[in-house]
Design a protein around this motif. Structure first.
Motif, PDB file in Angstrom:
ATOM      1  N   PRO A 151     -32.277  47.355 -31.237  1.00 27.72           N
ATOM      2  CA  PRO A 151     -31.962  47.133 -32.680  1.00 27.72           C
ATOM      3  C   PRO A 151     -30.721  46.091 -32.408  1.00 27.72           C
ATOM      4  N   GLY A 152     -29.965  45.886 -31.475  1.00 26.52           N
ATOM      5  CA  GLY A 152     -28.822  45.243 -31.353  1.00 26.52           C
ATOM      6  C   GLY A 152     -27.869  46.072 -31.649  1.00 26.52           C
ATOM      7  N   SER A 153     -26.831  45.584 -32.671  1.00 21.74           N
ATOM      8  CA  SER A 153     -25.687  46.494 -33.104  1.00 21.74           C
ATOM      9  C   SER A 153     -26.085  47.170 -34.392  1.00 21.74           C
ATOM     10  N   VAL A 154     -25.623  48.459 -34.508  1.00 22.81           N
ATOM     11  CA  VAL A 154     -25.951  49.249 -35.326  1.00 22.81           C
ATOM     12  C   VAL A 154     -24.827  49.794 -36.252  1.00 22.81           C
ATOM     13  N   PRO A 155     -24.490  49.296 -37.140  1.00 22.57           N
ATOM     14  CA  PRO A 155     -23.005  49.546 -37.895  1.00 22.57           C
ATOM     15  C   PRO A 155     -23.052  50.781 -38.092  1.00 22.57           C
ATOM     16  N   ALA A 156     -24.052  51.527 -38.862  1.00 25.65           N
ATOM     17  CA  ALA A 156     -24.095  53.039 -39.449  1.00 25.65           C
ATOM     18  C   ALA A 156     -23.846  53.767 -38.222  1.00 25.65           C
ATOM     19  N   LEU A 157     -24.511  53.790 -37.014  1.00 22.47           N
ATOM     20  CA  LEU A 157     -24.277  54.414 -35.786  1.00 22.47           C
ATOM     21  C   LEU A 157     -22.959  54.241 -35.284  1.00 22.47           C
ATOM     22  N   THR A 158     -22.260  53.125 -35.320  1.00 20.29           N
ATOM     23  CA  THR A 158     -20.928  52.839 -35.082  1.00 20.29           C
ATOM     24  C   THR A 158     -20.051  53.603 -35.710  1.00 20.29           C
ATOM     25  N   GLN A 159     -19.996  53.463 -36.926  1.00 19.44           N
ATOM     26  CA  GLN A 159     -19.375  54.298 -38.005  1.00 19.44           C
ATOM     27  C   GLN A 159     -19.186  55.762 -37.784  1.00 19.44           C
ATOM     28  N   ALA A 160     -20.594  56.383 -37.614  1.00 17.54           N
ATOM     29  CA  ALA A 160     -20.599  57.747 -37.256  1.00 17.54           C
ATOM     30  C   ALA A 160     -19.977  58.117 -35.806  1.00 17.54           C
ATOM     31  N   MET A 161     -20.458  57.281 -34.849  1.00 21.36           N
ATOM     32  CA  MET A 161     -19.769  57.643 -33.630  1.00 21.36           C
ATOM     33  C   MET A 161     -18.168  57.652 -33.576  1.00 21.36           C
ATOM     34  N   THR A 162     -17.909  56.595 -34.493  1.00 22.38           N
ATOM     35  CA  THR A 162     -16.254  56.472 -34.309  1.00 22.38           C
ATOM     36  C   THR A 162     -15.800  57.604 -35.201  1.00 22.38           C
ATOM     37  N   GLY A 163     -16.258  58.174 -36.357  1.00 20.64           N
ATOM     38  CA  GLY A 163     -15.800  59.432 -36.876  1.00 20.64           C
ATOM     39  C   GLY A 163     -15.729  60.693 -35.765  1.00 20.64           C
ATOM     40  N   HIS A 164     -16.725  60.792 -34.931  1.00 22.67           N
ATOM     41  CA  HIS A 164     -16.679  61.801 -34.093  1.00 22.67           C
ATOM     42  C   HIS A 164     -15.488  61.598 -32.889  1.00 22.67           C
ATOM     43  N   VAL A 165     -15.223  60.100 -32.400  1.00 24.18           N
ATOM     44  CA  VAL A 165     -14.236  59.936 -31.524  1.00 24.18           C
ATOM     45  C   VAL A 165     -12.938  60.521 -32.174  1.00 24.18           C
ATOM     46  N   ILE A 166     -12.661  60.176 -33.395  1.00 22.66           N
ATOM     47  CA  ILE A 166     -11.540  60.181 -34.148  1.00 22.66           C
ATOM     48  C   ILE A 166     -11.228  61.782 -33.883  1.00 22.66           C
ATOM     49  N   ARG A 167     -12.343  62.535 -34.417  1.00 24.68           N
ATOM     50  CA  ARG A 167     -11.949  64.192 -34.320  1.00 24.68           C
ATOM     51  C   ARG A 167     -11.679  64.606 -33.054  1.00 24.68           C
ATOM     52  N   TRP A 168     -12.595  64.131 -32.006  1.00 18.38           N
ATOM     53  CA  TRP A 168     -12.263  64.475 -30.672  1.00 18.38           C
ATOM     54  C   TRP A 168     -10.944  64.198 -30.239  1.00 18.38           C
ATOM     55  N   LYS A 169     -10.348  63.087 -30.597  1.00 25.24           N
ATOM     56  CA  LYS A 169      -9.095  62.497 -30.333  1.00 25.24           C
ATOM     57  C   LYS A 169      -8.177  63.468 -30.872  1.00 25.24           C
ATOM     58  N   ALA A 170      -8.444  64.003 -32.094  1.00 27.12           N
ATOM     59  CA  ALA A 170      -7.345  64.886 -32.824  1.00 27.12           C
ATOM     60  C   ALA A 170      -7.163  66.345 -32.133  1.00 27.12           C
ATOM     61  N   ARG A 171      -8.519  66.638 -31.704  1.00 25.74           N
ATOM     62  CA  ARG A 171      -8.558  67.846 -31.042  1.00 25.74           C
ATOM     63  C   ARG A 171      -7.970  68.013 -29.819  1.00 25.74           C
ATOM     64  N   TYR A 172      -7.868  66.976 -28.990  1.00 22.77           N
ATOM     65  CA  TYR A 172      -7.421  66.525 -27.667  1.00 22.77           C
ATOM     66  C   TYR A 172      -5.766  66.873 -27.879  1.00 22.77           C
ATOM     67  N   GLU A 173      -5.053  66.311 -28.741  1.00 20.26           N
ATOM     68  CA  GLU A 173      -3.903  65.941 -29.150  1.00 20.26           C
ATOM     69  C   GLU A 173      -3.295  67.383 -29.747  1.00 20.26           C
ATOM     70  N   SER A 174      -4.215  68.107 -30.465  1.00 22.21           N
ATOM     71  CA  SER A 174      -4.014  69.423 -30.670  1.00 22.21           C
ATOM     72  C   SER A 174      -3.708  70.380 -29.772  1.00 22.21           C
ATOM     73  N   MET A 175      -4.602  70.151 -28.385  1.00 27.02           N
ATOM     74  CA  MET A 175      -4.599  71.025 -27.338  1.00 27.02           C
ATOM     75  C   MET A 175      -3.281  70.742 -26.439  1.00 27.02           C
ATOM     76  N   LEU A 176      -2.653  69.381 -26.593  1.00 30.20           N
ATOM     77  CA  LEU A 176      -1.524  68.929 -26.027  1.00 30.20           C
ATOM     78  C   LEU A 176      -0.505  69.588 -26.611  1.00 30.20           C
ATOM     79  N   GLU A 177      -0.474  69.751 -27.887  1.00 29.92           N
ATOM     80  CA  GLU A 177       0.602  70.446 -28.705  1.00 29.92           C
ATOM     81  C   GLU A 177       0.825  71.905 -28.141  1.00 29.92           C
ATOM     82  N   GLU A 178      -0.676  72.391 -28.105  1.00 32.80           N
ATOM     83  CA  GLU A 178      -0.445  74.065 -27.657  1.00 32.80           C
ATOM     84  C   GLU A 178       0.059  74.282 -26.349  1.00 32.80           C
TER      85      GLU A 178
END
Length: 219
Positions: A151-178
Protein backbone atom coordinates in the motif's frame (compact mmCIF):
# COMPACT_ATOMS: atom_id res chain seq x y z
CA UNK A 1 21.36 1.64 39.86
CA UNK A 2 21.76 5.35 40.52
CA UNK A 3 19.79 6.18 43.63
CA UNK A 4 20.54 9.31 45.60
CA UNK A 5 23.78 9.23 47.50
CA UNK A 6 25.31 11.83 49.81
CA UNK A 7 28.96 12.86 49.63
CA UNK A 8 29.59 15.12 52.59
CA UNK A 9 26.85 17.74 52.55
CA UNK A 10 26.22 17.54 48.82
CA UNK A 11 23.68 15.11 47.40
CA UNK A 12 24.85 13.36 44.25
CA UNK A 13 22.23 12.02 41.86
CA UNK A 14 22.20 10.63 38.34
CA UNK A 15 20.95 14.00 37.14
CA UNK A 16 24.03 15.65 38.68
CA UNK A 17 26.31 13.13 37.04
CA UNK A 18 24.56 13.53 33.71
CA UNK A 19 25.64 17.16 33.64
CA UNK A 20 29.23 15.95 33.77
CA UNK A 21 28.86 13.58 30.82
CA UNK A 22 30.82 14.52 27.71
CA UNK A 23 29.49 13.15 24.40
CA UNK A 24 33.04 13.29 23.04
CA UNK A 25 35.66 10.55 22.81
CA UNK A 26 38.17 9.95 25.59
CA UNK A 27 41.89 9.97 24.83
CA UNK A 28 41.67 6.37 23.63
CA UNK A 29 39.08 7.36 21.01
CA UNK A 30 36.15 5.63 22.78
CA UNK A 31 33.05 7.66 23.65
CA UNK A 32 31.75 6.71 27.09
CA UNK A 33 28.55 7.65 28.89
CA UNK A 34 30.71 8.50 31.91
CA UNK A 35 34.14 9.58 30.75
CA UNK A 36 37.43 8.17 31.99
CA UNK A 37 38.16 11.23 34.10
CA UNK A 38 34.95 10.74 36.10
CA UNK A 39 36.13 7.28 37.10
CA UNK A 40 39.33 8.82 38.45
CA UNK A 41 37.36 11.03 40.83
CA UNK A 42 37.44 9.26 44.25
CA UNK A 43 33.81 10.09 45.08
CA UNK A 44 32.16 9.77 41.68
CA UNK A 45 34.23 6.74 40.68
CA UNK A 46 33.32 4.95 43.90
CA UNK A 47 29.66 5.83 43.38
CA UNK A 48 29.65 4.37 39.86
CA UNK A 49 31.47 1.20 40.89
CA UNK A 50 29.09 0.66 43.79
CA UNK A 51 26.23 0.98 41.28
CA UNK A 52 27.72 -1.99 39.41
CA UNK A 53 29.34 -0.17 36.50
CA UNK A 54 32.84 -0.24 35.08
CA UNK A 55 34.53 2.24 32.78
CA UNK A 56 34.72 -0.22 29.87
CA UNK A 57 31.43 -1.94 30.61
CA UNK A 58 29.43 -2.26 27.38
CA UNK A 59 26.66 -0.22 29.00
CA UNK A 60 29.12 2.65 29.41
CA UNK A 61 30.27 2.64 25.78
CA UNK A 62 28.23 4.99 23.62
CA UNK A 63 27.48 4.16 20.03
CA UNK A 64 28.38 7.02 17.75
CA UNK A 65 26.35 8.32 14.82
CA UNK A 66 28.71 6.40 12.53
CA UNK A 67 28.05 3.23 14.53
CA UNK A 68 24.31 3.59 13.98
CA UNK A 69 24.74 4.41 10.30
CA UNK A 70 26.75 1.20 9.89
CA UNK A 71 24.19 -0.75 11.94
CA UNK A 72 21.27 0.46 9.82
CA UNK A 73 23.16 -0.08 6.58
CA UNK A 74 23.95 -3.67 7.52
CA UNK A 75 20.31 -4.30 8.47
CA UNK A 76 19.10 -2.77 5.20
CA UNK A 77 21.53 -4.99 3.29
CA UNK A 78 20.22 -8.07 5.11
CA UNK A 79 16.66 -7.07 4.25
CA UNK A 80 17.58 -6.65 0.60
CA UNK A 81 19.13 -10.12 0.60
CA UNK A 82 16.05 -11.64 2.28
CA UNK A 83 13.79 -9.92 -0.26
CA UNK A 84 15.81 -11.32 -3.15
CA UNK A 85 15.68 -14.81 -1.63
CA UNK A 86 11.92 -14.51 -1.02
CA UNK A 87 11.28 -13.42 -4.62
CA UNK A 88 13.52 -16.16 -6.00
CA UNK A 89 11.79 -18.90 -4.00
CA UNK A 90 8.30 -17.62 -4.73
CA UNK A 91 9.10 -17.24 -8.45
CA UNK A 92 10.34 -20.84 -8.55
CA UNK A 93 7.05 -21.92 -6.97
CA UNK A 94 4.61 -19.66 -8.83
CA UNK A 95 6.45 -18.64 -12.01
CA UNK A 96 6.74 -14.98 -11.05
CA UNK A 97 7.11 -12.84 -7.94
CA UNK A 98 8.10 -9.26 -7.28
CA UNK A 99 7.49 -8.56 -3.62
CA UNK A 100 8.79 -5.69 -1.54
CA UNK A 101 9.06 -5.22 2.23
CA UNK A 102 6.49 -3.29 4.24
CA UNK A 103 7.53 -1.97 7.67
CA UNK A 104 4.82 -2.17 10.33
CA UNK A 105 6.63 0.47 12.39
CA UNK A 106 7.59 2.49 9.37
CA UNK A 107 10.38 4.87 8.47
CA UNK A 108 8.81 8.16 9.70
CA UNK A 109 8.66 6.75 13.23
CA UNK A 110 12.27 5.54 13.17
CA UNK A 111 13.41 8.91 11.81
CA UNK A 112 11.24 10.89 14.24
CA UNK A 113 11.60 11.96 17.86
CA UNK A 114 10.75 8.50 19.26
CA UNK A 115 12.98 6.43 16.99
CA UNK A 116 16.00 6.56 19.28
CA UNK A 117 13.96 4.88 22.03
CA UNK A 118 13.43 1.86 19.78
CA UNK A 119 16.98 1.45 18.50
CA UNK A 120 19.05 2.86 21.37
CA UNK A 121 17.07 1.72 24.41
CA UNK A 122 15.25 -1.34 23.05
CA UNK A 123 18.00 -2.45 20.63
CA UNK A 124 15.48 -2.92 17.81
CA UNK A 125 16.12 -2.28 14.11
CA UNK A 126 13.16 -1.70 11.81
CA UNK A 127 14.65 -3.58 8.84
CA UNK A 128 14.79 -6.89 10.74
CA UNK A 129 12.22 -9.69 10.32
CA UNK A 130 10.14 -8.84 13.39
CA UNK A 131 8.94 -5.61 11.70
CA UNK A 132 8.69 -6.71 8.06
CA UNK A 133 5.86 -8.09 5.89
CA UNK A 134 6.44 -9.01 2.25
CA UNK A 135 3.74 -7.58 -0.03
CA UNK A 136 3.21 -7.51 -3.79
CA UNK A 137 4.94 -4.74 -5.71
CA UNK A 138 2.66 -5.20 -8.73
CA UNK A 139 -0.68 -6.69 -9.77
CA UNK A 140 0.94 -9.68 -11.48
CA UNK A 141 2.54 -10.72 -8.17
CA UNK A 142 -0.83 -10.50 -6.44
CA UNK A 143 -2.36 -12.71 -9.13
CA UNK A 144 0.44 -15.27 -9.29
CA UNK A 145 1.54 -15.44 -5.64
CA UNK A 146 -1.59 -14.37 -3.81
CA UNK A 147 0.19 -11.58 -1.94
CA UNK A 148 -1.79 -8.44 -1.08
CA UNK A 149 -0.67 -5.28 -2.84
CA UNK A 150 1.92 -3.12 -1.12
CA UNK A 151 0.00 0.00 0.00
CA UNK A 152 2.96 2.35 0.27
CA UNK A 153 2.62 4.72 3.21
CA UNK A 154 -0.37 4.12 5.53
CA UNK A 155 -0.89 7.23 7.69
CA UNK A 156 -3.53 5.57 9.90
CA UNK A 157 -1.14 2.73 10.76
CA UNK A 158 1.71 5.18 11.37
CA UNK A 159 -0.50 7.13 13.75
CA UNK A 160 -1.58 3.99 15.61
CA UNK A 161 1.98 2.69 15.95
CA UNK A 162 3.23 6.11 17.04
CA UNK A 163 0.72 5.97 19.89
CA UNK A 164 2.04 2.55 20.90
CA UNK A 165 5.65 3.76 20.81
CA UNK A 166 4.84 6.80 22.95
CA UNK A 167 3.21 4.56 25.58
CA UNK A 168 6.12 2.08 25.50
CA UNK A 169 8.59 4.94 25.90
CA UNK A 170 6.63 6.30 28.89
CA UNK A 171 6.68 2.85 30.52
CA UNK A 172 10.43 2.61 30.01
CA UNK A 173 10.97 6.01 31.60
CA UNK A 174 8.79 4.94 34.53
CA UNK A 175 10.98 1.85 34.92
CA UNK A 176 14.05 4.10 35.04
CA UNK A 177 12.40 6.11 37.82
CA UNK A 178 11.73 2.94 39.82
CA UNK A 179 15.28 1.79 39.26
CA UNK A 180 16.58 5.12 40.52
CA UNK A 181 18.44 6.46 37.49
CA UNK A 182 16.85 9.90 37.70
CA UNK A 183 17.00 12.60 40.32
CA UNK A 184 13.56 11.60 41.63
CA UNK A 185 14.00 7.85 41.30
CA UNK A 186 13.66 5.77 44.45
CA UNK A 187 15.54 2.60 43.52
CA UNK A 188 12.53 0.43 44.39
CA UNK A 189 13.57 -2.38 42.03
CA UNK A 190 16.87 -4.23 41.60
CA UNK A 191 19.03 -4.18 38.49
CA UNK A 192 17.89 -7.75 37.77
CA UNK A 193 14.25 -6.69 37.99
CA UNK A 194 14.90 -3.69 35.76
CA UNK A 195 16.60 -5.85 33.12
CA UNK A 196 13.75 -8.39 33.29
CA UNK A 197 11.13 -5.65 32.87
CA UNK A 198 13.09 -4.07 30.04
CA UNK A 199 13.30 -7.43 28.25
CA UNK A 200 9.56 -8.00 28.82
CA UNK A 201 8.83 -4.59 27.27
CA UNK A 202 11.02 -5.39 24.28
CA UNK A 203 9.20 -8.69 23.77
CA UNK A 204 5.86 -6.88 24.07
CA UNK A 205 6.89 -4.51 21.29
CA UNK A 206 7.87 -7.43 19.05
CA UNK A 207 4.65 -9.28 19.98
CA UNK A 208 2.45 -6.28 19.23
CA UNK A 209 4.02 -5.87 15.80
CA UNK A 210 3.58 -9.61 15.14
CA UNK A 211 -0.11 -9.28 16.00
CA UNK A 212 -0.40 -6.30 13.64
CA UNK A 213 0.99 -8.18 10.65
CA UNK A 214 -2.16 -10.22 9.80
CA UNK A 215 -4.25 -7.06 10.19
CA UNK A 216 -1.88 -5.20 7.89
CA UNK A 217 -2.14 -7.95 5.28
CA UNK A 218 -5.94 -8.22 5.51
CA UNK A 219 -6.52 -4.49 5.30
Amino acid sequence: MFGRRTFGKQQQSFADLKKMMRPTPDRDGVTRVFSKELWDDPKIGAFLREAGFASDDQRNIMRTADDYIALFAAARYRLQARTETFNSEMAARHGYCRAMPFLVIDQPIWDGEHGAFLYAQMDLIGFDDWNVVMLAADARTTQSCGLPAHPGSVPALTQAMTGHVIRWKARYESMLEEFGVTATGGRSITREQFEAEKDALRQEIIGTVAAMKPRTVSE
